[in-house]
Design a protein around this motif. Sequence first.
Motif, PDB file in Angstrom:
ATOM      1  N   ASP A  55       0.918  -1.390  -0.104  1.00  0.00           N
ATOM      2  CA  ASP A  55      -0.078  -0.102  -0.009  1.00  0.00           C
ATOM      3  C   ASP A  55       0.672   1.196   0.064  1.00  0.00           C
ATOM      4  O   ASP A  55       2.222   1.168  -0.020  1.00  0.00           O
ATOM      5  CB  ASP A  55      -1.016  -0.052   1.154  1.00  0.00           C
ATOM      6  CG  ASP A  55      -0.377   0.145   2.492  1.00  0.00           C
ATOM      7  OD1 ASP A  55       1.063   0.491   2.472  1.00  0.00           O
ATOM      8  OD2 ASP A  55      -1.108  -0.165   3.421  1.00  0.00           O
ATOM      9  N   TYR A  89       1.547   3.463   2.261  1.00  0.00           N
ATOM     10  CA  TYR A  89       2.268   3.772   3.433  1.00  0.00           C
ATOM     11  C   TYR A  89       3.738   2.988   3.465  1.00  0.00           C
ATOM     12  O   TYR A  89       4.605   3.344   3.757  1.00  0.00           O
ATOM     13  CB  TYR A  89       1.483   3.697   4.697  1.00  0.00           C
ATOM     14  CG  TYR A  89       0.425   4.588   4.548  1.00  0.00           C
ATOM     15  CD1 TYR A  89       0.444   6.007   4.584  1.00  0.00           C
ATOM     16  CD2 TYR A  89      -0.956   4.096   4.566  1.00  0.00           C
ATOM     17  CE1 TYR A  89      -0.446   6.909   4.503  1.00  0.00           C
ATOM     18  CE2 TYR A  89      -1.990   5.139   4.462  1.00  0.00           C
ATOM     19  CZ  TYR A  89      -1.666   6.392   4.421  1.00  0.00           C
ATOM     20  OH  TYR A  89      -2.854   7.319   4.329  1.00  0.00           O
ATOM     21  N   GLY A  98      -4.746   4.820  -2.965  1.00  0.00           N
ATOM     22  CA  GLY A  98      -5.217   4.942  -1.479  1.00  0.00           C
ATOM     23  C   GLY A  98      -6.476   5.528  -1.306  1.00  0.00           C
ATOM     24  O   GLY A  98      -7.185   5.325  -0.222  1.00  0.00           O
ATOM     25  N   ARG A 152      -9.116   3.165  -1.724  1.00  0.00           N
ATOM     26  CA  ARG A 152      -9.196   2.028  -0.856  1.00  0.00           C
ATOM     27  C   ARG A 152      -9.438   2.598   0.685  1.00  0.00           C
ATOM     28  O   ARG A 152      -9.398   2.079   1.423  1.00  0.00           O
ATOM     29  CB  ARG A 152      -7.789   1.129  -0.864  1.00  0.00           C
ATOM     30  CG  ARG A 152      -7.708   0.412  -2.129  1.00  0.00           C
ATOM     31  CD  ARG A 152      -5.979   0.208  -2.178  1.00  0.00           C
ATOM     32  NE  ARG A 152      -5.723  -0.933  -1.196  1.00  0.00           N
ATOM     33  CZ  ARG A 152      -4.547  -1.441  -0.908  1.00  0.00           C
ATOM     34  NH1 ARG A 152      -3.490  -1.018  -1.745  1.00  0.00           N
ATOM     35  NH2 ARG A 152      -4.263  -2.203   0.220  1.00  0.00           N
ATOM     36  N   LEU A 159      -7.821   4.570   2.332  1.00  0.00           N
ATOM     37  CA  LEU A 159      -6.598   4.797   2.963  1.00  0.00           C
ATOM     38  C   LEU A 159      -6.064   6.042   3.157  1.00  0.00           C
ATOM     39  O   LEU A 159      -5.143   6.443   3.987  1.00  0.00           O
ATOM     40  CB  LEU A 159      -5.426   3.748   2.547  1.00  0.00           C
ATOM     41  CG  LEU A 159      -5.575   2.180   2.337  1.00  0.00           C
ATOM     42  CD1 LEU A 159      -4.721   1.599   1.897  1.00  0.00           C
ATOM     43  CD2 LEU A 159      -6.023   1.807   4.040  1.00  0.00           C
ATOM     44  N   VAL A 160      -6.603   7.107   2.375  1.00  0.00           N
ATOM     45  CA  VAL A 160      -6.105   8.453   2.119  1.00  0.00           C
ATOM     46  C   VAL A 160      -7.346   9.573   2.452  1.00  0.00           C
ATOM     47  O   VAL A 160      -8.359   8.925   1.746  1.00  0.00           O
ATOM     48  CB  VAL A 160      -5.374   8.895   0.777  1.00  0.00           C
ATOM     49  CG1 VAL A 160      -5.040  10.040   0.928  1.00  0.00           C
ATOM     50  CG2 VAL A 160      -4.267   7.890   0.813  1.00  0.00           C
ATOM     51  N   ARG A 161      -7.177  10.273   2.929  1.00  0.00           N
ATOM     52  CA  ARG A 161      -8.317  11.282   3.294  1.00  0.00           C
ATOM     53  C   ARG A 161      -8.775  11.438   1.790  1.00  0.00           C
ATOM     54  O   ARG A 161      -7.930  12.048   0.917  1.00  0.00           O
ATOM     55  CB  ARG A 161      -7.600  12.656   3.782  1.00  0.00           C
ATOM     56  CG  ARG A 161      -7.350  12.600   5.192  1.00  0.00           C
ATOM     57  CD  ARG A 161      -6.438  13.582   5.831  1.00  0.00           C
ATOM     58  NE  ARG A 161      -6.785  14.817   5.184  1.00  0.00           N
ATOM     59  CZ  ARG A 161      -5.930  15.847   5.248  1.00  0.00           C
ATOM     60  NH1 ARG A 161      -4.925  15.939   5.745  1.00  0.00           N
ATOM     61  NH2 ARG A 161      -6.394  16.969   4.510  1.00  0.00           N
ATOM     62  N   CYS A 217       2.634  10.264   6.559  1.00  0.00           N
ATOM     63  CA  CYS A 217       1.681   9.225   6.535  1.00  0.00           C
ATOM     64  C   CYS A 217       0.369   9.913   7.463  1.00  0.00           C
ATOM     65  O   CYS A 217      -0.804   9.634   7.182  1.00  0.00           O
ATOM     66  CB  CYS A 217       2.106   8.059   7.039  1.00  0.00           C
ATOM     67  SG  CYS A 217       3.290   6.956   6.064  1.00  0.00           S
ATOM     68  N   LYS A 250      -3.346   9.976   6.232  1.00  0.00           N
ATOM     69  CA  LYS A 250      -4.432   9.167   6.743  1.00  0.00           C
ATOM     70  C   LYS A 250      -5.827  10.022   6.934  1.00  0.00           C
ATOM     71  O   LYS A 250      -5.908  10.851   7.588  1.00  0.00           O
ATOM     72  CB  LYS A 250      -3.848   8.602   7.866  1.00  0.00           C
ATOM     73  CG  LYS A 250      -2.846   7.335   7.650  1.00  0.00           C
ATOM     74  CD  LYS A 250      -2.391   6.862   8.832  1.00  0.00           C
ATOM     75  CE  LYS A 250      -1.360   5.716   8.327  1.00  0.00           C
ATOM     76  NZ  LYS A 250      -0.737   5.103   9.785  1.00  0.00           N
ATOM     77  N   ASN A 260      -8.379   6.845  11.189  1.00  0.00           N
ATOM     78  CA  ASN A 260      -7.063   5.762  10.984  1.00  0.00           C
ATOM     79  C   ASN A 260      -5.893   6.166  11.720  1.00  0.00           C
ATOM     80  O   ASN A 260      -4.909   5.204  11.619  1.00  0.00           O
ATOM     81  CB  ASN A 260      -6.767   5.574   9.559  1.00  0.00           C
ATOM     82  CG  ASN A 260      -7.847   4.843   8.843  1.00  0.00           C
ATOM     83  OD1 ASN A 260      -8.946   4.206   9.646  1.00  0.00           O
ATOM     84  ND2 ASN A 260      -7.826   4.621   7.546  1.00  0.00           N
ATOM     85  N   ARG A 261      -5.911   7.415  12.178  1.00  0.00           N
ATOM     86  CA  ARG A 261      -4.343   7.918  12.657  1.00  0.00           C
ATOM     87  C   ARG A 261      -4.372   7.438  14.173  1.00  0.00           C
ATOM     88  O   ARG A 261      -5.450   7.142  14.730  1.00  0.00           O
ATOM     89  CB  ARG A 261      -4.550   9.660  13.031  1.00  0.00           C
ATOM     90  CG  ARG A 261      -4.551  10.183  11.590  1.00  0.00           C
ATOM     91  CD  ARG A 261      -4.501  11.664  11.623  1.00  0.00           C
ATOM     92  NE  ARG A 261      -4.774  12.137  10.473  1.00  0.00           N
ATOM     93  CZ  ARG A 261      -4.839  13.297  10.246  1.00  0.00           C
ATOM     94  NH1 ARG A 261      -4.454  14.223  11.200  1.00  0.00           N
ATOM     95  NH2 ARG A 261      -5.151  13.770   8.906  1.00  0.00           N
TER      96      ARG A 261
END
Length: 201
Positions: free
Chosen positions: A62, A64, A122, A125, A127-129, A188, A192, A196-197
């Motif tokens: 991924d 990160y 990301g 998925r 996984l990213v803002r 990261c 995120k 998720n942080r």
Amino acid sequence: MLFANQGFARTDVAQIAQRAGVAKGSIYNYFESKEDLYLTVCRDGLERSRKAVYGDIGSGWDLYRQIDHIFRRGVAFVLAHPEYARLYLNTASAGMDRFADKLSLEVEKYTADHLKKLIEDGMQRVLVRKDVDVSLAAFLINSLYIMLVISLVSRHFQVRIKEYLDIREGLNDLTIEQPLGQVVNLICDFLKPLKNRESPG
């Protein structure tokens, strides 16, 4: 490497020939000019760097994991081969526009495309803002990477990073490990989604 240590203008083909153990004239059997030789050396450095940094990234990694890998491999490569980062700096310096016109897009496009795609994937998925500007985020990530690696090879930037980060010893894989990890974590945390942080403490 003469071009890396002396720059393009101060390096003479005769010096290169002497270092290589060949006659000056024989250089021109392989290269049309000093400029052609310089471009060849830079492109070779680019290929070596790209292979070292991106060559063994796993297909399922991924964003990160890839960012951590890219930064760590980039730092390791520059510590082992500082001449290639110096070539990058030389090409970015005053009076080198003709080389920047030929090299910069080759250098930057691959990384820009890779990072943008990583960020976009990301987002898909979750996984990213969702509010991250993909192009700006890719630019800032790469800018942090560039500043970190050139700080290992340029005397000015060595002084700068040591002053800002209170590093009192020489720059090496041990003294750069903590700041490297902090930079990766900063990136990261920025990318995120809030949920998720990791909570502080």
